[in-house]
Motif scaffolding. Structure first.
Motif, PDB file in Angstrom:
ATOM      1  N   MET A   2       0.843  -1.387  -0.012  1.00 53.98           N
ATOM      2  CA  MET A   2       0.395   0.020   0.098  1.00 53.98           C
ATOM      3  C   MET A   2       1.299   1.081   0.446  1.00 53.98           C
ATOM      4  O   MET A   2       1.728   1.241   1.842  1.00 53.98           O
ATOM      5  N   PRO A   3       1.034   2.189  -1.160  1.00 55.58           N
ATOM      6  CA  PRO A   3       1.904   3.779  -0.717  1.00 55.58           C
ATOM      7  C   PRO A   3       1.292   3.796   0.254  1.00 55.58           C
ATOM      8  O   PRO A   3       0.655   4.262   0.860  1.00 55.58           O
ATOM      9  N   PRO A   4       2.608   4.863   1.101  1.00 60.09           N
ATOM     10  CA  PRO A   4       2.402   5.760   2.029  1.00 60.09           C
ATOM     11  C   PRO A   4       1.649   6.813   1.918  1.00 60.09           C
ATOM     12  O   PRO A   4       1.304   7.346   0.870  1.00 60.09           O
ATOM     13  N   ALA A   5       0.937   7.624   2.746  1.00 59.91           N
ATOM     14  CA  ALA A   5       0.179   8.122   2.823  1.00 59.91           C
ATOM     15  C   ALA A   5       1.265  10.193   2.622  1.00 59.91           C
ATOM     16  O   ALA A   5       2.444   9.891   3.085  1.00 59.91           O
ATOM     17  N   GLY A   6       0.624  11.096   1.989  1.00 62.60           N
ATOM     18  CA  GLY A   6       1.273  11.511   1.427  1.00 62.60           C
ATOM     19  C   GLY A   6       2.419  11.697   0.467  1.00 62.60           C
ATOM     20  O   GLY A   6       2.853  12.647  -0.434  1.00 62.60           O
ATOM     21  N   ALA A   7       2.797  10.327   0.178  1.00 64.78           N
ATOM     22  CA  ALA A   7       3.340  10.477  -1.272  1.00 64.78           C
ATOM     23  C   ALA A   7       3.218  10.369  -2.819  1.00 64.78           C
ATOM     24  O   ALA A   7       1.773   9.877  -2.445  1.00 64.78           O
ATOM     25  N   ARG A   8       3.697  10.710  -3.193  1.00 65.48           N
ATOM     26  CA  ARG A   8       3.028  11.218  -4.940  1.00 65.48           C
ATOM     27  C   ARG A   8       3.213   9.581  -5.500  1.00 65.48           C
ATOM     28  O   ARG A   8       4.558   9.938  -5.769  1.00 65.48           O
ATOM     29  N   VAL A   9       2.089   9.064  -6.352  1.00 65.95           N
ATOM     30  CA  VAL A   9       2.448   7.685  -6.556  1.00 65.95           C
ATOM     31  C   VAL A   9       1.679   7.731  -7.922  1.00 65.95           C
ATOM     32  O   VAL A   9       1.035   8.450  -8.374  1.00 65.95           O
ATOM     33  N   LEU A  10       2.033   6.946  -9.077  1.00 67.30           N
ATOM     34  CA  LEU A  10       1.589   6.765 -10.229  1.00 67.30           C
ATOM     35  C   LEU A  10       0.409   5.910 -10.283  1.00 67.30           C
ATOM     36  O   LEU A  10       0.761   4.342  -9.649  1.00 67.30           O
ATOM     37  N   MET A  11      -1.158   5.289 -10.477  1.00 65.15           N
ATOM     38  CA  MET A  11      -1.973   4.963  -9.912  1.00 65.15           C
ATOM     39  C   MET A  11      -2.935   4.701 -11.184  1.00 65.15           C
ATOM     40  O   MET A  11      -3.626   6.025 -11.837  1.00 65.15           O
ATOM     41  N   LYS A  12      -3.437   4.184 -11.695  1.00 65.01           N
ATOM     42  CA  LYS A  12      -5.023   3.764 -12.536  1.00 65.01           C
ATOM     43  C   LYS A  12      -6.201   3.979 -11.531  1.00 65.01           C
ATOM     44  O   LYS A  12      -6.421   3.834 -10.435  1.00 65.01           O
ATOM     45  N   GLY A  13      -7.188   4.964 -11.670  1.00 67.06           N
ATOM     46  CA  GLY A  13      -8.083   5.678 -11.913  1.00 67.06           C
ATOM     47  C   GLY A  13      -9.152   4.237 -11.043  1.00 67.06           C
ATOM     48  O   GLY A  13      -9.154   4.651  -9.430  1.00 67.06           O
ATOM     49  N   ASN A  14      -9.157   3.351 -11.622  1.00 66.14           N
ATOM     50  CA  ASN A  14      -9.575   2.750 -10.599  1.00 66.14           C
ATOM     51  C   ASN A  14      -9.275   2.052  -9.694  1.00 66.14           C
ATOM     52  O   ASN A  14     -10.228   1.533  -8.231  1.00 66.14           O
ATOM     53  N   GLU A  15      -7.684   1.759  -9.428  1.00 61.99           N
ATOM     54  CA  GLU A  15      -7.716   0.993  -8.188  1.00 61.99           C
ATOM     55  C   GLU A  15      -7.203   2.378  -7.169  1.00 61.99           C
ATOM     56  O   GLU A  15      -7.158   2.204  -6.010  1.00 61.99           O
ATOM     57  N   ALA A  16      -6.689   3.710  -7.915  1.00 57.33           N
ATOM     58  CA  ALA A  16      -6.822   5.141  -6.844  1.00 57.33           C
ATOM     59  C   ALA A  16      -8.054   4.863  -5.875  1.00 57.33           C
ATOM     60  O   ALA A  16      -8.210   5.322  -4.811  1.00 57.33           O
ATOM     61  N   ILE A  17      -9.389   4.991  -6.445  1.00 56.29           N
ATOM     62  CA  ILE A  17     -10.592   5.181  -5.813  1.00 56.29           C
ATOM     63  C   ILE A  17     -10.701   3.898  -4.824  1.00 56.29           C
ATOM     64  O   ILE A  17     -10.765   4.241  -4.118  1.00 56.29           O
ATOM     65  N   ALA A  18     -10.458   2.516  -4.920  1.00 57.61           N
ATOM     66  CA  ALA A  18     -10.279   1.547  -4.355  1.00 57.61           C
ATOM     67  C   ALA A  18      -9.658   2.363  -3.096  1.00 57.61           C
ATOM     68  O   ALA A  18     -10.220   1.934  -2.074  1.00 57.61           O
ATOM     69  N   GLU A  19      -8.542   2.291  -3.350  1.00 52.86           N
ATOM     70  CA  GLU A  19      -7.236   2.937  -2.459  1.00 52.86           C
ATOM     71  C   GLU A  19      -8.228   3.857  -2.017  1.00 52.86           C
ATOM     72  O   GLU A  19      -8.060   3.944  -0.331  1.00 52.86           O
ATOM     73  N   ALA A  20      -8.662   5.064  -2.618  1.00 49.46           N
ATOM     74  CA  ALA A  20      -8.979   5.562  -1.903  1.00 49.46           C
ATOM     75  C   ALA A  20     -10.343   5.720  -1.142  1.00 49.46           C
ATOM     76  O   ALA A  20     -10.604   6.091   0.695  1.00 49.46           O
ATOM     77  N   ALA A  21     -11.648   4.844  -1.360  1.00 48.43           N
ATOM     78  CA  ALA A  21     -12.508   4.112  -0.147  1.00 48.43           C
ATOM     79  C   ALA A  21     -11.693   3.704   1.191  1.00 48.43           C
ATOM     80  O   ALA A  21     -11.433   3.353   1.648  1.00 48.43           O
ATOM     81  N   ILE A  22     -10.881   2.488   0.862  1.00 45.23           N
ATOM     82  CA  ILE A  22     -10.011   1.528   2.026  1.00 45.23           C
ATOM     83  C   ILE A  22      -9.744   3.062   2.834  1.00 45.23           C
ATOM     84  O   ILE A  22     -10.087   2.678   4.260  1.00 45.23           O
ATOM     85  N   ARG A  23      -8.625   3.685   2.728  1.00 46.99           N
ATOM     86  CA  ARG A  23      -8.198   5.290   3.486  1.00 46.99           C
ATOM     87  C   ARG A  23      -9.786   5.563   3.836  1.00 46.99           C
ATOM     88  O   ARG A  23      -8.970   6.644   5.357  1.00 46.99           O
ATOM     89  N   ALA A  24     -10.816   5.967   3.607  1.00 43.45           N
ATOM     90  CA  ALA A  24     -11.565   6.292   4.136  1.00 43.45           C
ATOM     91  C   ALA A  24     -12.535   6.125   5.119  1.00 43.45           C
ATOM     92  O   ALA A  24     -13.436   6.537   5.638  1.00 43.45           O
ATOM     93  N   GLY A  25     -12.287   4.461   5.093  1.00 44.80           N
ATOM     94  CA  GLY A  25     -12.429   3.159   6.037  1.00 44.80           C
ATOM     95  C   GLY A  25     -13.699   3.173   5.798  1.00 44.80           C
ATOM     96  O   GLY A  25     -14.454   1.432   6.663  1.00 44.80           O
ATOM     97  N   CYS A  26     -14.098   2.709   4.476  1.00 45.43           N
ATOM     98  CA  CYS A  26     -14.560   1.676   3.752  1.00 45.43           C
ATOM     99  C   CYS A  26     -14.324  -0.042   3.920  1.00 45.43           C
ATOM    100  O   CYS A  26     -13.065  -0.554   4.266  1.00 45.43           O
ATOM    101  N   ARG A  27     -14.993  -0.436   5.013  1.00 44.60           N
ATOM    102  CA  ARG A  27     -14.894  -1.754   4.972  1.00 44.60           C
ATOM    103  C   ARG A  27     -15.318  -3.400   5.048  1.00 44.60           C
ATOM    104  O   ARG A  27     -15.797  -4.378   5.265  1.00 44.60           O
ATOM    105  N   ALA A  28     -16.528  -2.472   3.951  1.00 44.15           N
ATOM    106  CA  ALA A  28     -17.507  -3.789   2.834  1.00 44.15           C
ATOM    107  C   ALA A  28     -17.100  -3.208   1.459  1.00 44.15           C
ATOM    108  O   ALA A  28     -17.656  -2.090   1.041  1.00 44.15           O
ATOM    109  N   TYR A  29     -16.706  -4.527   0.544  1.00 38.01           N
ATOM    110  CA  TYR A  29     -17.081  -4.000  -0.161  1.00 38.01           C
ATOM    111  C   TYR A  29     -17.793  -5.157  -1.341  1.00 38.01           C
ATOM    112  O   TYR A  29     -17.507  -6.206  -0.939  1.00 38.01           O
ATOM    113  N   PHE A  30     -19.053  -5.049  -2.584  1.00 40.26           N
ATOM    114  CA  PHE A  30     -19.581  -6.343  -2.649  1.00 40.26           C
ATOM    115  C   PHE A  30     -19.985  -5.742  -4.069  1.00 40.26           C
ATOM    116  O   PHE A  30     -20.265  -4.883  -4.591  1.00 40.26           O
ATOM    117  N   GLY A  31     -19.318  -6.292  -5.518  1.00 39.93           N
ATOM    118  CA  GLY A  31     -19.573  -6.188  -7.011  1.00 39.93           C
ATOM    119  C   GLY A  31     -19.656  -7.103  -7.579  1.00 39.93           C
ATOM    120  O   GLY A  31     -19.652  -8.501  -7.283  1.00 39.93           O
TER     121      GLY A  31
END
Length: 353
Positions: free
Chosen positions: A1-30
């Motif tokens: 998992m990339p460290p907080a505050g680091a500038r990283v290159l990410m694909k949009g779909n993966e960045a959205i998922a990582e942002a959700a985990i960091r926002a406290g999302c703890r359940a995903y169904f899809g």
């Protein structure tokens, strides 16, 4: 998992998922569907490590109803899909609105109607903004234009969903989901405790969207409408770019706004007074942002013209409104948009195509 505050290159779909985990999302169904499948794949790999639950459902219908169950238990929950899958989720979304349950739904739009194709489009605008399923249902619709903005809006989406107890949609498209851009990820936050209304087994609490007495349902709908009105008053941002002295205002959101912005810069280089107004929320629509002295408006979309009606209502006859767009997954170029701007400046009809 990339460290907080680091500038990283990410694909949009993966960045959205990582942002959700960091926002406290703890359940995903899809359920997998191109062009958003990488989001679910990222959740499958990383959400369990954060202590969350990932489950690939047997369909989008099942996934959205699993979201209902987790939201009812007070868990920060998200699902993601793409246009045909979003259609299948509409019934469940209406139940979520009726039961006043918060959740985040990401729709990485593709060309339609029907199965269409997997190319990027904005052709779900109407179905996302007019009604979230059957009944008098609405949810907030956020429209990022960059991967960084998508990351930022994911956290806001969870906050808005819980503040108003409604689903919040993130309206992306295939380009935004697939492109790679540098992003700065936020610090992770722990998931919030379940709210007092959640069905956690700690006492008798009832969550339902069924009201058998018409008068009871009418009162419930009136309460919802009051919430919608409060949202419309406070949650309708838009970005204005080079609009202060603009004769023509281009209106576009998401990927179309990136293209329109490039066309605006080229127009300015040629001495044309052109600016851009970018809605950040599609519902509620930022109507107040159109109260500026622009002589002509040009709507640019990746659809057959679904946002055009909202712009016309916002402008309210104060100026002519033209339109330019491409449908079916065809993406317009800045050169095409600049040509449309020139036609609008020459006042060649109200709608250009």
């Amino acid at each position: 998992m990339p460290p907080a505050g680091a500038r990283v290159l990410m694909k949009g779909n993966e960045a959205i998922a990582e942002a959700a985990i960091r926002a406290g999302c703890r359940a995903y169904f899809g359920y997998p569907i191109t062009p958003q499948t990488e989001l679910a794949e990222y959740m499958a790999r990383h959400l369990p490590r954060a202590g969350g639950v990932f489950l690939q459902a047997e369909s989008e219908v099942a996934a959205i109803n699993m979201v209902y169950g987790a939201a009812g238990a007070g868990v920060r929950v998200m699902t993601s899909t793409s246009s045909p899958g979003f259609s299948l989720m509409l019934e469940g979304l209406s139940y979520l609105v009726g039961a006043r349950l918060p959740c985040v739904v990401v729709n990485v739009m593709r060309g339609g109607p029907g199965l269409g194709n997997i190319a990027p489009a904005q052709s779900d605008y109407a179905v996302m903004t007019r009604a979230m399923g059957h009944g008098d249902s609405h949810g907030i619709v956020l429209a990022p234009a960059t991967v960084q903005e998508a990351v930022d809006l994911v956290r806001l989406a969870f906050e808005l969903a819980e503040r108003y107890r409604l689903p919040v949609l993130l309206a992306a498209d295939g380009l935004l989901g697939q492109m790679m851009e540098p992003v700065v990820l936020p610090d992770p936050v722990p998931p919030p405790p379940p709210p007092p209304w959640a069905t956690t087994g700690g006492g008798r609490r009832r969550i339902s969207s069924i009201y058998l007495q018409p008068e009871d349902l009418e009162a419930h709908v009136r309460d919802l409408v009051a919430v919608y009105e409060a949202i419309a008053r406070t949650e309708a941002p838009a970005e204005a770019y080079r609009l202060d002295d603009a004769e023509v205002g281009v209106v576009a959101y998401g990927t179309a706004a990136r293209i329109a912005r490039a066309a605006v810069d080229r127009a300015r280089d040629d001495g044309l007074r052109v600016g851009l107004l970018r809605p950040i929320t599609l519902w509620p629509f930022p109507t107040a942002a159109f109260a500026r002295p622009v002589a002509r408006w040009l709507v640019v979309e990746l659809s057959a013209g679904q946002m055009l009606d909202d712009v016309r209502l916002a402008v309210a006859g104060r100026a002519p409104v033209a339109w330019y767009g491409r449908a079916g997954g065809v993406v317009p170029t800045p050169v095409e948009v600049l040509a449309a701007i020139r036609r609008v400046l020459r006042a060649e009809g109200e709608v250009v195509a």
